[in-house]
Design an enzyme around this catalytic site. Structure first.
Site, mmCIF file in Angstrom:
data_model
loop_
_atom_site.group_PDB
_atom_site.id
_atom_site.type_symbol
_atom_site.label_atom_id
_atom_site.label_comp_id
_atom_site.label_asym_id
_atom_site.label_seq_id
_atom_site.Cartn_x
_atom_site.Cartn_y
_atom_site.Cartn_z
ATOM 1 N N ASP A 139 0.817 -1.214 0.000
ATOM 2 C CA ASP A 139 0.000 0.000 0.000
ATOM 3 C C ASP A 139 0.857 1.273 0.000
ATOM 4 O O ASP A 139 0.790 2.047 0.967
ATOM 5 C CB ASP A 139 -0.898 -0.051 1.247
ATOM 6 C CG ASP A 139 -1.978 1.006 1.295
ATOM 7 O OD1 ASP A 139 -2.242 1.627 0.262
ATOM 8 O OD2 ASP A 139 -2.562 1.205 2.374
ATOM 9 N N GLU A 186 -2.391 10.054 -0.968
ATOM 10 C CA GLU A 186 -3.615 9.240 -1.071
ATOM 11 C C GLU A 186 -4.208 8.962 0.310
ATOM 12 O O GLU A 186 -5.424 8.976 0.494
ATOM 13 C CB GLU A 186 -3.307 7.925 -1.796
ATOM 14 C CG GLU A 186 -4.531 7.066 -2.108
ATOM 15 C CD GLU A 186 -4.856 6.030 -1.044
ATOM 16 O OE1 GLU A 186 -5.889 5.357 -1.168
ATOM 17 O OE2 GLU A 186 -4.074 5.900 -0.069
ATOM 18 N N ASP A 233 -3.166 -0.931 -6.645
ATOM 19 C CA ASP A 233 -3.145 -0.675 -5.204
ATOM 20 C C ASP A 233 -3.320 -1.988 -4.444
ATOM 21 O O ASP A 233 -3.988 -2.915 -4.915
ATOM 22 C CB ASP A 233 -4.271 0.299 -4.824
ATOM 23 C CG ASP A 233 -3.967 1.093 -3.555
ATOM 24 O OD1 ASP A 233 -2.997 0.761 -2.861
ATOM 25 O OD2 ASP A 233 -4.709 2.048 -3.262
#
Length: 398
Positions: A139, A186, A233
């Site tokens: 991640d 993000e 992702d």
């Protein structure tokens, strides 16, 4: 990304699917694997990303420098741009936190900005503020490394293709290039909301909406020039299952799923129970069922419900960009836990994703006959020796 919050966003009814020329079995067999470059301790590509890299911190800057050094030293034909923005966050006490997106582009030579449609490959490189010391290997350190490897894999073949085809001007759908977005910010700093998340992607999508190309250009702005936005992702854990989220890009999902099926059939997926190395360890040599990563190639039109997982694609999709979201559902067990580190990556799975992503891009760019794998190995040896002798070249970044 945030698991429990789904969104409904209108998307264009017609996809921008282009003519597709499949890679040969021989090319699939010879596509390079990252090998030692993905060693979690000393690997040239992955290891420098496996550290805390919260937006606005020294770790974030160091990882960004790693990307810059890689492209400047190894892939100088790629154009590198920075997109800068700032925003306060719920934990910054009113101070502006910097967010820096990296935009890496390889367009056919001799083409004009605004006339090239691009396959845009995307991952975020920041990590979460909490828990303290969080690495975020899936991640999204591993996806970032996959994109670096992909760029290196296709670079020489792109040059050869464009030299042979007159800068790609003979493409039926017009000149096409490849773009990589390494996005910052993000992750939420406190809790996922519309304003505490997607800092870099929100700023970039908004700016690109009003960055108009010259009059008479094929594409109105950089958003319009994105043929497909492929977001990677949470990749790197064992046995992922990735649904097809959007009806408008199911054709692209099916193309990637077909490549996966072919790689498995050729015995090239190291995570497969039927890979020769894994078969050799078993007493029962009978083939087992293949646990596909992309599980919904046969999904019917009526099965698309219009939702998805919130992630960096949302600001782009809201502006009409076609999205292929490559994210597992359910999320891996390491999601947002301290154990999402290099030691908990399944490296066979990481390598398989890496080859699959590179093959997808190579097929999109119609590179099958333009790979010279022997020459590539010789060039890699020369580059390695040159870098060792000269030392790393620094490039100042924001």
């Amino acid at each position: 990304m945030f698991l429990s919050r789904l969104f409904l966003v209108l998307s264009p009814l017609l996809s921008r699917a282009a003519a597709y020329h499949k890679l040969s079995d021989e090319t699939l067999k010879q596509l390079p694997r990252p090998g030692a470059e993905f060693d979690i301790k000393n690997g040239a590509l992955l290891a420098p990303i496996l550290r805390p890299r919260v937006s606005g911190t020294e770790g974030n800057v160091a990882v960004r420098q790693h990307f810059v050094d890689f492209f400047r030293n190894n892939l100088p034909e790629w154009t590198l741009e920075f997109h800068n923005s700032t925003s306060p966050t719920p934990t910054s006490n009113g101070k502006e936190v910097p967010f820096v997106n990296l935009i890496l582009t390889r367009d056919p030579p001799g083409t004009h900005v605004g006339d090239v449609g691009r396959l845009t490959m995307v991952a975020h490189y920041d990590s979460k503020l909490t828990p303290k010391g969080f690495i975020g290997a899936t991640d999204s350190a591993a996806p970032c490394a996959m994109l670096m490897h992909m760029a290196k894999t296709i670079d020489a073949a792109l040059t050869k293709r464009w030299k042979a085809s007159g800068s790609g001007l003979d493409d039926l759908d017009g000149p096409k290039g490849v773009q990589i977005l390494l996005l910052d910010g993000e992750e939420a700093f406190k809790s996922w909301t519309d304003t505490d998340s997607l800092y870099g992607s929100r700023a970039l999508a908004e700016d690109w909406e009003y960055s108009f190309h010259p009059a008479m250009s094929t594409y109105r702005n950089p958003l319009d020039a994105i043929s497909l936005f492929v977001l990677l992702d949470l990749l790197g854990s064992k046995n992922p299952t990735v649904p097809s989220y959007f009806k408008t890009t199911h054709w692209a999902y099916k193309n990637m799923a077909d490549i996966e099926a072919r790689l498995r059939k050729l015995g090239l997926f190291k995570s497969s129970p039927n890979h020769p190395a894994n078969m050799a360890k078993r007493k029962n040599k009978k083939p087992r069922r293949e646990p596909n990563f992309l599980t919904e190639a046969d999904k019917k039109d009526g099965s698309f419900l219009g939702g998805g997982i919130e992630d960096d694609h949302v600001p782009f999709m809201a502006r009409g960009v076609d999205i292929l979201h490559i994210i597992p559902s359910p999320f891996p067990k390491v999601w947002h836990e301290l154990i999402d580190d290099g030691e908990h990556l399944d490296m066979n799975t990481v390598e398989d994703w890496t080859v699959l992503v590179a093959a997808f891009v190579a097929e999109w760019m119609e590179l099958d006959e333009f790979f010279d794998f022997k020459a590539g190995k010789r060039e890699e040896k020369v580059k390695a020796e040159t870098v060792h002798e000269q030392g790393k070249t620094e490039f100042e970044i924001p």
